[in-house]
Design a protein around this motif. Structure first.
Motif, PDB file in Angstrom:
ATOM      1  N   ARG A 190       1.372   6.876  -6.747  1.00 13.21           N
ATOM      2  CA  ARG A 190       0.371   7.908  -7.043  1.00 13.21           C
ATOM      3  C   ARG A 190       0.987   9.312  -6.951  1.00 13.21           C
ATOM      4  O   ARG A 190       0.787  10.146  -7.831  1.00 13.21           O
ATOM      5  CB  ARG A 190      -0.812   7.757  -6.093  1.00 13.21           C
ATOM      6  N   ARG A 191       1.749   9.557  -5.883  1.00 11.10           N
ATOM      7  CA  ARG A 191       2.386  10.873  -5.722  1.00 11.10           C
ATOM      8  C   ARG A 191       3.376  11.133  -6.865  1.00 11.10           C
ATOM      9  O   ARG A 191       3.420  12.230  -7.420  1.00 11.10           O
ATOM     10  CB  ARG A 191       3.086  10.976  -4.367  1.00 11.10           C
ATOM     11  N   ASP A 192       4.162  10.117  -7.213  1.00 11.26           N
ATOM     12  CA  ASP A 192       5.143  10.244  -8.287  1.00 11.26           C
ATOM     13  C   ASP A 192       4.447  10.486  -9.627  1.00 11.26           C
ATOM     14  O   ASP A 192       4.879  11.317 -10.427  1.00 11.26           O
ATOM     15  CB  ASP A 192       6.010   8.985  -8.344  1.00 11.26           C
ATOM     16  N   PHE A 193       3.355   9.782  -9.867  1.00 12.78           N
ATOM     17  CA  PHE A 193       2.564   9.946 -11.090  1.00 12.78           C
ATOM     18  C   PHE A 193       2.060  11.380 -11.200  1.00 12.78           C
ATOM     19  O   PHE A 193       2.211  12.030 -12.246  1.00 12.78           O
ATOM     20  CB  PHE A 193       1.392   8.956 -11.064  1.00 12.78           C
ATOM     21  N   ASP A 194       1.459  11.881 -10.118  1.00 12.04           N
ATOM     22  CA  ASP A 194       0.929  13.248 -10.122  1.00 12.04           C
ATOM     23  C   ASP A 194       2.039  14.270 -10.348  1.00 12.04           C
ATOM     24  O   ASP A 194       1.883  15.212 -11.124  1.00 12.04           O
ATOM     25  CB  ASP A 194       0.190  13.545  -8.810  1.00 12.04           C
ATOM     26  N   ILE A 208       1.816  10.751 -18.678  1.00 10.74           N
ATOM     27  CA  ILE A 208       1.661   9.320 -18.406  1.00 10.74           C
ATOM     28  C   ILE A 208       0.159   9.051 -18.384  1.00 10.74           C
ATOM     29  O   ILE A 208      -0.586   9.757 -17.703  1.00 10.74           O
ATOM     30  CB  ILE A 208       2.292   8.941 -17.052  1.00 10.74           C
ATOM     31  N   PRO A 209      -0.323   8.058 -19.108  1.00  9.27           N
ATOM     32  CA  PRO A 209      -1.760   7.811 -19.155  1.00  9.27           C
ATOM     33  C   PRO A 209      -2.336   7.434 -17.785  1.00  9.27           C
ATOM     34  O   PRO A 209      -1.685   6.761 -16.985  1.00  9.27           O
ATOM     35  CB  PRO A 209      -1.911   6.643 -20.135  1.00  9.27           C
ATOM     36  N   ASP A 210      -3.570   7.873 -17.522  1.00  8.76           N
ATOM     37  CA  ASP A 210      -4.251   7.526 -16.274  1.00  8.76           C
ATOM     38  C   ASP A 210      -4.391   6.015 -16.114  1.00  8.76           C
ATOM     39  O   ASP A 210      -4.402   5.506 -14.989  1.00  8.76           O
ATOM     40  CB  ASP A 210      -5.644   8.168 -16.224  1.00  8.76           C
ATOM     41  N   SER A 211      -4.479   5.306 -17.225  1.00 11.41           N
ATOM     42  CA  SER A 211      -4.632   3.849 -17.153  1.00 11.41           C
ATOM     43  C   SER A 211      -3.446   3.187 -16.461  1.00 11.41           C
ATOM     44  O   SER A 211      -3.598   2.136 -15.830  1.00 11.41           O
ATOM     45  CB  SER A 211      -4.822   3.256 -18.547  1.00 11.41           C
ATOM     46  N   ASP A 212      -2.255   3.801 -16.553  1.00 13.11           N
ATOM     47  CA  ASP A 212      -1.074   3.234 -15.896  1.00 13.11           C
ATOM     48  C   ASP A 212      -1.215   3.257 -14.378  1.00 13.11           C
ATOM     49  O   ASP A 212      -0.972   2.252 -13.708  1.00 13.11           O
ATOM     50  CB  ASP A 212       0.190   3.978 -16.320  1.00 13.11           C
ATOM     51  N   ILE A 213      -1.628   4.398 -13.816  1.00 12.65           N
ATOM     52  CA  ILE A 213      -1.779   4.469 -12.356  1.00 12.65           C
ATOM     53  C   ILE A 213      -3.010   3.693 -11.907  1.00 12.65           C
ATOM     54  O   ILE A 213      -3.020   3.116 -10.824  1.00 12.65           O
ATOM     55  CB  ILE A 213      -1.788   5.940 -11.850  1.00 12.65           C
ATOM     56  N   ASP A 214      -4.035   3.659 -12.748  1.00 16.31           N
ATOM     57  CA  ASP A 214      -5.229   2.873 -12.405  1.00 16.31           C
ATOM     58  C   ASP A 214      -4.881   1.397 -12.247  1.00 16.31           C
ATOM     59  O   ASP A 214      -5.366   0.727 -11.331  1.00 16.31           O
ATOM     60  CB  ASP A 214      -6.313   3.034 -13.475  1.00 16.31           C
ATOM     61  N   ALA A 215      -4.014   0.894 -13.123  1.00 19.06           N
ATOM     62  CA  ALA A 215      -3.597  -0.512 -13.044  1.00 19.06           C
ATOM     63  C   ALA A 215      -2.836  -0.776 -11.750  1.00 19.06           C
ATOM     64  O   ALA A 215      -3.008  -1.825 -11.123  1.00 19.06           O
ATOM     65  CB  ALA A 215      -2.743  -0.879 -14.251  1.00 19.06           C
ATOM     66  N   ILE A 216      -2.006   0.174 -11.351  1.00 17.91           N
ATOM     67  CA  ILE A 216      -1.249   0.014 -10.100  1.00 17.91           C
ATOM     68  C   ILE A 216      -2.181   0.077  -8.891  1.00 17.91           C
ATOM     69  O   ILE A 216      -2.094  -0.740  -7.973  1.00 17.91           O
ATOM     70  CB  ILE A 216      -0.128   1.072 -10.005  1.00 17.91           C
ATOM     71  N   LYS A 264       0.833  -1.205   0.000  1.00 16.85           N
ATOM     72  CA  LYS A 264       0.000   0.000   0.000  1.00 16.85           C
ATOM     73  C   LYS A 264       0.868   1.256   0.000  1.00 16.85           C
ATOM     74  O   LYS A 264       0.580   2.226  -0.704  1.00 16.85           O
ATOM     75  CB  LYS A 264      -0.932   0.000   1.205  1.00 16.85           C
ATOM     76  N   SER A 265       1.954   1.243   0.751  1.00 14.45           N
ATOM     77  CA  SER A 265       2.874   2.376   0.798  1.00 14.45           C
ATOM     78  C   SER A 265       3.517   2.626  -0.563  1.00 14.45           C
ATOM     79  O   SER A 265       3.642   3.777  -1.006  1.00 14.45           O
ATOM     80  CB  SER A 265       3.955   2.113   1.859  1.00 14.45           C
ATOM     81  N   VAL A 266       3.911   1.568  -1.247  1.00 18.28           N
ATOM     82  CA  VAL A 266       4.523   1.699  -2.578  1.00 18.28           C
ATOM     83  C   VAL A 266       3.491   2.244  -3.572  1.00 18.28           C
ATOM     84  O   VAL A 266       3.810   3.091  -4.411  1.00 18.28           O
ATOM     85  CB  VAL A 266       5.104   0.350  -3.048  1.00 18.28           C
TER      86      VAL A 266
END
Length: 116
Positions: free
Chosen positions: A15-19, A33-41, A8-10
């Motif tokens: 999420r913070r790195d993506f934003d 970076i597409p939203d789909s990438d962070i959504d998958a994570i 959960k921490s990773v």
């Protein structure tokens, strides 16, 4: 992968790195970076046990990225693999042992073709 809290921490860090990276890219007018990438994570958190979510996310990424190279062998290829000899090399991923990577698909040598 064994610790739900650590995963959960990773994911929160991702999420913070993506934003942050997308904010910088937006300022520089470069590709986001597409939203789909962070959504998958983030979807990893919805699967229990958590290590299954991590494995599925990695597997999905490999299939989407490598396409045909990430597939399992066809029935024909599998039968040839079992019967051998092999015309080419087969490598196996240390991270994903169930996936075979065919360096070169099985070939038919000229002497194996029926001349009639």
């Amino acid at each position: 992968m064994q610790s739900h809290a650590e995963v959960k921490s990773v994911i929160e860090y991702a999420r913070r790195d993506f934003d942050c990276k997308n904010a910088k890219a937006l300022k520089k007018d470069t590709q986001l970076i597409p939203d789909s990438d962070i959504d998958a994570i983030e979807r990893i958190q919805t699967i229990s046990p958590i290590h299954i979510g991590v494995i599925e996310a990695a597997d999905n990424w490999i299939v989407e990225t490598l396409r045909d190279a990430a597939r399992s062998p066809s029935e024909n290829e599998w039968n040839r693999l079992k019967a051998g000899p092999l015309d080419g090399a087969i490598g196996m991923s240390f991270a994903l042992q169930w996936r075979y990577n065919f360096g070169r698909l099985f070939g038919i040598k000229a002497c194996d073709v029926d001349a009639s």
